[in-house]
Scaffold this active site. Structure first.
Site, PDB file in Angstrom:
ATOM      1  N   GLY A  70      28.333 -66.173  71.107  1.00 32.08           N
ATOM      2  CA  GLY A  70      27.632 -67.371  71.579  1.00 32.08           C
ATOM      3  C   GLY A  70      27.026 -67.265  72.969  1.00 32.08           C
TER       4      GLY A  70
ATOM      5  N   GLU B 197      30.881 -67.954  79.197  1.00 31.15           N
ATOM      6  CA  GLU B 197      31.134 -68.543  77.877  1.00 31.15           C
ATOM      7  C   GLU B 197      30.068 -69.587  77.566  1.00 31.15           C
ATOM      8  OE1 GLU B 197      32.057 -68.348  75.075  1.00 31.15           O
ATOM      9  OE2 GLU B 197      34.100 -69.028  74.714  1.00 31.15           O
ATOM     10  N   ASP B 198      29.751 -69.740  76.285  1.00 26.03           N
ATOM     11  CA  ASP B 198      28.728 -70.703  75.911  1.00 26.03           C
ATOM     12  C   ASP B 198      29.211 -72.143  76.062  1.00 26.03           C
ATOM     13  OD1 ASP B 198      30.552 -70.483  73.800  1.00 26.03           O
ATOM     14  OD2 ASP B 198      29.041 -70.231  72.232  1.00 26.03           O
TER      15      ASP B 198
ATOM     16  N   ASP C  49      35.325 -76.128  74.651  1.00 25.40           N
ATOM     17  CA  ASP C  49      35.636 -77.295  73.822  1.00 25.40           C
ATOM     18  C   ASP C  49      37.098 -77.657  74.075  1.00 25.40           C
ATOM     19  OD1 ASP C  49      35.743 -79.238  71.883  1.00 25.40           O
ATOM     20  OD2 ASP C  49      35.364 -77.935  70.192  1.00 25.40           O
TER      21      ASP C  49
ATOM     22  N   LYS D 237      32.398 -79.601  76.706  1.00 27.09           N
ATOM     23  CA  LYS D 237      32.350 -80.742  75.787  1.00 27.09           C
ATOM     24  C   LYS D 237      33.343 -81.797  76.242  1.00 27.09           C
ATOM     25  CE  LYS D 237      31.578 -79.872  71.375  1.00 27.09           C
ATOM     26  NZ  LYS D 237      31.795 -79.596  69.931  1.00 27.09           N
TER      27      LYS D 237
ATOM     28  N   PHE E  87      28.667 -81.765  67.441  1.00 26.38           N
ATOM     29  CA  PHE E  87      28.486 -80.332  67.231  1.00 26.38           C
ATOM     30  C   PHE E  87      27.081 -79.937  67.636  1.00 26.38           C
ATOM     31  CE2 PHE E  87      28.510 -76.182  65.262  1.00 26.38           C
ATOM     32  CZ  PHE E  87      29.779 -75.758  65.613  1.00 26.38           C
TER      33      PHE E  87
ATOM     34  N   ASP F  31      26.057 -71.416  67.524  1.00 26.84           N
ATOM     35  CA  ASP F  31      25.781 -71.364  66.092  1.00 26.84           C
ATOM     36  C   ASP F  31      26.543 -72.418  65.318  1.00 26.84           C
ATOM     37  OD1 ASP F  31      28.399 -70.067  66.493  1.00 26.84           O
ATOM     38  OD2 ASP F  31      28.268 -69.592  64.362  1.00 26.84           O
TER      39      ASP F  31
ATOM     40  N   ARG G  22      21.357 -69.886  66.338  1.00 26.94           N
ATOM     41  CA  ARG G  22      21.502 -69.297  67.675  1.00 26.94           C
ATOM     42  C   ARG G  22      20.156 -69.088  68.352  1.00 26.94           C
ATOM     43  NH1 ARG G  22      26.864 -67.544  68.167  1.00 26.94           N
ATOM     44  NH2 ARG G  22      27.822 -66.648  66.314  1.00 26.94           N
TER      45      ARG G  22
HETATM   46  P1  IMP Z   1      37.572 -73.869  72.204  1.00 27.22           P
HETATM   47  O1  IMP Z   1      38.561 -72.759  72.053  1.00 27.22           O
HETATM   48  O2  IMP Z   1      37.971 -75.086  71.416  1.00 27.22           O
HETATM   49  O3  IMP Z   1      37.261 -74.197  73.654  1.00 27.22           O
HETATM   50  O4  IMP Z   1      36.250 -73.387  71.482  1.00 27.22           O
HETATM   51  C1  IMP Z   1      35.307 -72.611  72.126  1.00 27.22           C
HETATM   52  C2  IMP Z   1      34.396 -71.913  71.129  1.00 27.22           C
HETATM   53  O5  IMP Z   1      34.160 -72.725  69.985  1.00 27.22           O
HETATM   54  C3  IMP Z   1      33.051 -71.649  71.737  1.00 27.22           C
HETATM   55  O6  IMP Z   1      32.987 -70.368  72.305  1.00 27.22           O
HETATM   56  C4  IMP Z   1      32.109 -71.799  70.564  1.00 27.22           C
HETATM   57  O7  IMP Z   1      31.947 -70.543  69.918  1.00 27.22           O
HETATM   58  C5  IMP Z   1      32.808 -72.722  69.605  1.00 27.22           C
HETATM   59  N1  IMP Z   1      32.307 -74.116  69.702  1.00 27.22           N
HETATM   60  C6  IMP Z   1      32.951 -75.198  70.169  1.00 27.22           C
HETATM   61  N2  IMP Z   1      32.193 -76.302  70.105  1.00 27.22           N
HETATM   62  C7  IMP Z   1      31.015 -75.907  69.577  1.00 27.22           C
HETATM   63  C8  IMP Z   1      29.782 -76.594  69.253  1.00 27.22           C
HETATM   64  O8  IMP Z   1      29.596 -77.812  69.459  1.00 27.22           O
HETATM   65  N3  IMP Z   1      28.788 -75.829  68.718  1.00 27.22           N
HETATM   66  C9  IMP Z   1      28.912 -74.484  68.496  1.00 27.22           C
HETATM   67  N4  IMP Z   1      30.040 -73.796  68.788  1.00 27.22           N
HETATM   68  C10 IMP Z   1      31.084 -74.508  69.310  1.00 27.22           C
HETATM   69 MG    MG Z   2      30.820 -69.828  67.628  1.00 26.48          MG
END
Ligand code: IMP
Ligand code: MG
Length: 182
Positions: free
Chosen positions: A46, A101-102, A105, A133, A155, A162, A168
């Site tokens: 990402g 990091e993208d 969340d 987020k 989302f 993606d 992407r």
């Molecule tokens: P976390 O571990 O819950 O912080 O998730 C982080 C990862 O989940 C990111 O690196 C993204 O790849 C994916 N992710 C979380 N939210 C989204 C979204 O809204 N769109 C796309 N990918 C997401």
């Molecule tokens: Mg992803």
């Protein structure tokens, strides 16, 4: 011909919004790392689009490497399970590491990664997240030093992000129509 754009409910960040954000982050990072040749660690896949722009907005010397972790699979919700799929090729002992990091969340992915990298003895570890987020009532597990902007609890796709490996390549950030993933 099929188009990505038809699946987007609304645009959150235009190309120009993104360029402004990246420019500002690059300036901050440049002034903070002027003395140290940081190792940029981009998280596949990402962060690829973001890091390609961000590194060109940073004007101090730097090196880069990649890591791949899996936590999501093809679902739109975190499984809570993090696995290193591709590790760094670079030793990080004594280095200033900047994880790129993208989107942050739940923070599960990043907090796992930081713990893992800390055990290798870097001089510092910081995080640059393009997006954070915001979920009402939730405290993020990680506090990135550099944040592009905050997005609501929806989302989002595009600019590297993606859904099931698609979208992407959208040059903007948009909210995916819920009917696409439900
Ligand atoms: P976390 O571990 O819950 O912080 O998730 C982080 C990862 O989940 C990111 O690196 C993204 O790849 C994916 N992710 C979380 N939210 C989204 C979204 O809204 N769109 C796309 N990918 C997401
Ligand atoms: Mg992803």
């Amino acid at each position: 011909m099929e188009s990505n754009h038809e699946d987007i409910e609304r645009v959150i960040l235009s190309r120009q919004d993104i360029a402004d954000i990246v420019e500002r982050m690059g300036e901050q990072i440049s002034s903070d790392y002027r003395e140290s040749t940081p190792l940029i660690v981009a998280i596949l896949r990402g962060a690829v689009v973001f890091v390609a722009d961000l590194m060109r907005a940073i004007d101090c010397p730097l090196e880069m490497d990649f890591m791949a972790v899996s936590s999501y699979g093809a679902a739109a919700k975190s499984s809570g399970v993090v696995r290193i799929v591709k590790d760094l090729d670079t030793p990080i002992e004594g280095r200033d590491v900047l994880i790129v990091e993208d989107i942050l969340d739940s923070g599960i992915t990043l907090s796992y990664l930081i713990k893992n990298l800390e055990s290798r003895g870097p001089r510092s570890i910081e995080v640059a997240a393009f997006l954070v987020k915001d979920v009402p009532g939730r405290k993020p597990a990680v506090r990135p030093r550099y944040v592009g902007t905050h997005v609501p609890d929806a989302f989002v796709v595009g600019y590297g992000l993606d859904y099931a490996e698609r979208y992407r390549n959208l040059p903007y950030l948009g909210v995916l129509k819920p009917e696409v993933y439900s």
